[in-house]
Scaffold this motif. Structure first.
Motif, PDB file in Angstrom:
ATOM      1  N   SER A 133      -4.358   8.685  -4.288  1.00 51.33           N
ATOM      2  CA  SER A 133      -5.133   7.448  -4.246  1.00 51.33           C
ATOM      3  C   SER A 133      -4.233   6.302  -3.817  1.00 51.33           C
ATOM      4  O   SER A 133      -3.180   6.068  -4.428  1.00 51.33           O
TER       5      SER A 133
ATOM      6  N   HIS B  80      -8.451  -0.664   6.633  1.00 45.02           N
ATOM      7  CA  HIS B  80      -8.382  -1.519   5.440  1.00 45.02           C
ATOM      8  C   HIS B  80      -7.422  -2.681   5.647  1.00 45.02           C
ATOM      9  O   HIS B  80      -7.703  -3.825   5.246  1.00 45.02           O
TER      10      HIS B  80
ATOM     11  N   THR C  44       0.095   8.897  -1.498  1.00 43.89           N
ATOM     12  CA  THR C  44      -1.062   8.049  -1.806  1.00 43.89           C
ATOM     13  C   THR C  44      -2.161   8.147  -0.744  1.00 43.89           C
ATOM     14  O   THR C  44      -3.276   7.686  -0.974  1.00 43.89           O
ATOM     15  N   ASN C  45      -1.831   8.717   0.408  1.00 43.42           N
ATOM     16  CA  ASN C  45      -2.838   8.911   1.453  1.00 43.42           C
ATOM     17  C   ASN C  45      -2.337   9.994   2.400  1.00 43.42           C
ATOM     18  O   ASN C  45      -1.136  10.076   2.683  1.00 43.42           O
TER      19      ASN C  45
ATOM     20  N   ASN D 138      -5.353   0.379  -4.709  1.00 39.87           N
ATOM     21  CA  ASN D 138      -6.507  -0.405  -4.256  1.00 39.87           C
ATOM     22  C   ASN D 138      -6.892  -1.542  -5.201  1.00 39.87           C
ATOM     23  O   ASN D 138      -7.934  -2.155  -5.032  1.00 39.87           O
ATOM     24  N   THR D 139      -6.055  -1.796  -6.197  1.00 42.05           N
ATOM     25  CA  THR D 139      -6.286  -2.944  -7.070  1.00 42.05           C
ATOM     26  C   THR D 139      -5.071  -3.870  -6.984  1.00 42.05           C
ATOM     27  O   THR D 139      -3.975  -3.442  -6.578  1.00 42.05           O
TER      28      THR D 139
ATOM     29  N   GLN E 164      -1.160  -2.715  -6.512  1.00 37.51           N
ATOM     30  CA  GLN E 164      -0.451  -3.164  -5.316  1.00 37.51           C
ATOM     31  C   GLN E 164       0.806  -3.936  -5.690  1.00 37.51           C
ATOM     32  O   GLN E 164       1.859  -3.778  -5.061  1.00 37.51           O
TER      33      GLN E 164
ATOM     34  N   ILE F  82      -6.854   3.789   6.319  1.00 37.55           N
ATOM     35  CA  ILE F  82      -5.895   2.829   5.767  1.00 37.55           C
ATOM     36  C   ILE F  82      -5.640   1.710   6.768  1.00 37.55           C
ATOM     37  O   ILE F  82      -5.579   0.523   6.404  1.00 37.55           O
TER      38      ILE F  82
END
Length: 233
Positions: free
Chosen positions: A138, A229, A205-206, A141-142, A146, A226
């Motif tokens: 993951s 984003h 993480t990805n 994303n918060t 971050q 990503i």
């Protein structure tokens, strides 16, 4: 009644004559005897040294046991029989195939599993492993995650505002015959070009693992979620 009695007597006499013949002269039903199936011992981790387990499966004992606990309900057979492959055997067979890249060596190593049986449960085991992806992979994303990631990278080398380290690696495969040229990379071997992003702890993480080896790294990044984003702020 007399006719039935005569027919029965003839059949009985014919059966007695058939039984008295040597075996090589008897009917095909006498020659085709069903052979007893021999079931070999299932492969387990019992008695294996940690170094050998890692060499064979690319995971240590603890990681395999944790993975087994997470996917065991999905691998349990609907009907239990004395010769049903247990979840552990299925998982070990698939892990060895993924580590070695060969069905043949897996068949030689994992005793008691036929090729049709292995091919039958392979997709089920892979789907069970893939279902764990959102739990372990993951991207931060918060705002809190971050900030933790940025701080972690900054403590490593003083570089600010870093959310991940990105790179691509080529995983060798046997390419499909019809599109073999698409999987030929710059080193003239066949592969899938896999893009991975890791955090300051080295945790993935990805990951993007869907492009053939001929695709350039920059193309993969331009078309991944990503990048989108980051473009969206």
């Amino acid at each position: 009644m007399e006719v039935l009695f005569i027919q029965h007597a003839r059949r009985h006499r014919a059966q007695e004559q058939q039984q008295q013949l040597p075996q090589h002269q008897q009917g095909p039903q006498r020659q085709c005897r069903r052979q007893e199936r021999i079931f070999r011992t299932r492969t387990t981790l019992l008695g294996l040294r940690q170094q050998y387990i890692i060499q064979r499966y690319r995971l240590n004992w603890q990681a395999i046991q944790q993975l087994l606990r997470n996917i065991e309900p999905q691998l349990a057979p609907s009907m239990q029989t004395p010769h049903t492959s247990p979840p552990e055997t299925k998982l070990l067979a698939v892990l060895h195939m993924l580590a070695s890249g060969s069905f043949q060596t897996t068949g030689d190593l994992v005793a008691g599993i036929s090729q049709p049986s292995f091919s039958a449960f392979l997709p089920k085991v892979l789907d069970a492993i893939i279902s764990l992806t959102p739990r372990h992979i993951s991207f931060p994303n918060t705002q809190q995650k971050q900030q933790e990631t940025k701080q972690g990278f900054y403590q490593i080398n003083g570089f600010p505002h870093v959310l991940g380290a990105i790179h691509c690696t080529h995983v060798r495969i046997v390419p499909p015959a019809a599109t073999e040229h698409l999987y030929r990379n710059k080193n003239h071997t066949h592969s899938i070009n896999v893009q991975a992003i890791v955090d300051h702890q080295g945790l993935i993480t990805n990951i993007v693992a869907k492009y053939p080896g001929s695709v350039h790294d920059s193309f993969i990044f331009r078309h991944c979620t990503i990048n989108q984003h980051f473009q969206d702020g």
